[in-house]
Design a protein around this motif. Structure first.
Motif, PDB file in Angstrom:
ATOM      1  N   VAL A 184      46.796  45.297  43.009  1.00 36.79           N
ATOM      2  CA  VAL A 184      47.884  45.529  42.066  1.00 36.79           C
ATOM      3  C   VAL A 184      49.198  45.392  42.809  1.00 36.79           C
ATOM      4  N   PRO A 224      40.725  46.594  39.736  1.00 37.92           N
ATOM      5  CA  PRO A 224      42.037  46.663  40.367  1.00 37.92           C
ATOM      6  C   PRO A 224      42.127  47.839  41.322  1.00 37.92           C
ATOM      7  N   GLU A 259      42.671  40.043  30.674  1.00 43.97           N
ATOM      8  CA  GLU A 259      42.644  40.950  31.812  1.00 43.97           C
ATOM      9  C   GLU A 259      44.043  41.096  32.413  1.00 43.97           C
ATOM     10  N   TYR A 260      44.717  39.964  32.574  1.00 48.91           N
ATOM     11  CA  TYR A 260      46.062  39.972  33.154  1.00 48.91           C
ATOM     12  C   TYR A 260      46.974  39.105  32.298  1.00 48.91           C
ATOM     13  N   VAL A 274      43.211  35.327  32.475  1.00 54.88           N
ATOM     14  CA  VAL A 274      44.651  35.342  32.716  1.00 54.88           C
ATOM     15  C   VAL A 274      45.355  34.640  31.560  1.00 54.88           C
ATOM     16  N   SER A 298      47.446  45.312  29.771  1.00 55.51           N
ATOM     17  CA  SER A 298      46.363  44.340  29.632  1.00 55.51           C
ATOM     18  C   SER A 298      45.030  45.005  29.955  1.00 55.51           C
ATOM     19  N   VAL A 352      46.068  39.246  41.984  1.00 59.71           N
ATOM     20  CA  VAL A 352      45.425  40.049  40.934  1.00 59.71           C
ATOM     21  C   VAL A 352      43.950  39.682  40.772  1.00 59.71           C
TER      22      VAL A 352
END
Ligand code: SF4
Ligand code: SF4
Length: 405
Positions: free
Chosen positions: A244, A6, A160-161, A120, A213, A239
């Protein structure tokens, strides 16, 4: 697969000059916010595709959970046109390992296919904590129904997200309503519905205020009832390319959720002239019949819905504040003028309008009129209020003239 590290928007810009339309590492949220009315996805569909393609050169795993919801957010995303969800799944190799509405598998086969460390995690719908069995997925090893809250608390730290899609997953939405008029003697929020990190306007969601996350981000809240399909696909594209998005006090991406509905409303001229509809179907600003536009932030007045076709205020429906924490109680009852939520006293719509007319006569700008009357953009006030209420120490109840019955 490993995802790009990120980086902030400014870092991305410095590194590759990513503001130009040909760059595949541009910040798509910024791009979306700056585009002409309703056309961003059409104009930039190729680049969105490029962005997703670049981010998904190997299979990326997505888990989509549904809690207390009407499935409207899934339907909204399915209706997205550029690209369609089908294209996202098939061409950009986002492997949705679990989605109760669209996956062909059922039962244990479906549960077994679910990734336990998704790239995700998307959650739609609120999470009941007082009656956890109100939303369950599969079974525990003991053969008991497994509450959604357990799935969320297991999967979110491994993801991760994490995206909260829609108002329910973001803030609790209508399942968390106070039921202020005690309709059907049901009481308030009987299931203990919460969002992932927020409960209405306070950080009391099921993951807690300190959750981050794998990418080091809080839950990204894509509020709306339903969510706008562009918000979901553009956020995923952003993302997964390692950018970000800048978030507001309620963890909503600012490029989507910073504009005030009232400032871009097609009926704004009526407001400034003090011309108000008294009943639905009348000509005029809709504030006296329940419009929450002065308190609601999102860019849908310019982005529009249904493939850039229309939006509530274009078809005579007041904005009901669906993008905001506290929806629905905060703006209820619908159809009646929203109780004043500015820091100014008890001025009425007529007074605000007449003030506008008078100010126009003496050359005072609309912004000054809005500040003077308490209608319109409360920039400072709103941000301070949001920050204060987003604080863990803050009171659970809204203040400053928020709704009461
Ligand atoms: S109050 Fe509502 S209808 Fe009136 S101008 Fe603002 S957003 Fe439009
Ligand atoms: S105009 Fe208001 S109620 Fe309608 S979709 Fe936009 S934010 Fe939601």
């Amino acid at each position: 697969m490993s995802l790009p590290e990120p980086e902030s928007v400014s870092q991305a810009s410095e590194a590759d000059g990513s503001r130009g339309p040909s760059s595949s590492r541009r910040n798509f949220l910024q791009l979306a916010a700056g585009a002409a009315a309703g056309t961003i996805i059409t104009q930039y569909s190729t680049e969105i595709g490029v962005a997703l393609e670049q981010a998904t050169d190997g299979d990326l795993e997505v888990v989509w959970l549904q809690g207390q919801a009407c499935t409207g957010c899934t339907i909204s995303v399915l209706q997205g046109q550029y690209p369609t969800l089908e294209e996202v799944l098939s061409e950009f190799r986002l492997e949705v390992t679990f989605h109760p509405t669209i996956m062909p598998e059922a039962g244990e086969v479906a549960i077994d296919a679910m990734s336990d460390s998704p790239d995700v995690l998307i959650v739609e719908g609120s999470i009941p904590v007082d009656i956890p069995e109100a939303a369950t997925v599969g079974q525990t090893p003991d053969g008991e129904s497994k509450p959604l809250v357990d799935w969320v608390q297991e999967l979110a730290p491994e993801s991760e997200y994490v995206l909260a899609v829609g108002n329910c997953a973001s803030f609790g939405g209508w399942p968390a309503a106070e039921n202020k008029r005690n309709l059907y003697d049901l009481g308030a929020n009987v299931t203990g519905a919460r969002g992932l990190q927020f409960e209405q306007r306070t950080e009391r969601g099921v993951l807690g205020p300190d959750f981050t996350s794998g990418a080091g981000l809080p839950v990204i809240n894509l509020a709306g009832c339903p969510v706008h399909p562009d918000y979901v696909l553009l956020t995923i594209a952003t993302v997964l390319n390692g950018h970000v998005p800048e978030l507001d006090a309620y963890n909503r991406p600012k490029p989507f959720y910073e504009p005030l509905v009232h400032d871009n409303c097609p009926l704004r001229g009526y407001f400034d002239r003090g011309e108000f509809a008294e009943t639905p179907g009348d000509e005029g600003c809709l504030i006296k019949i329940g419009c929450a536009g002065p308190y609601t932030r999102c860019d849908d007045q310019t982005r529009l819905w249904n493939d850039g076709t229309s939006v509530c205020l274009n078809v005579g429906s007041p904005c009901i504040g669906c993008m905001e924490p506290g929806f629905w109680d905060r703006f209820a009852p619908m159809g009646e003028e929203v109780e004043r939520q500015s820091l100014f006293g008890s001025i009425t719509a007529e007074q605000a309008g007449w003030a506008g007319v008078a100010a126009a006569g003496v050359g005072i700008g609309a912004h000054a009129v809005r500040k003077a009357t308490g209608y319109g953009s409360f920039d400072g006030d709103e941000d301070a209020e949001a920050a204060a209420e987003a604080s863990p120490e803050s009171s659970a109840e809204p203040t400053d003239g928020d709704t009461e019955d």
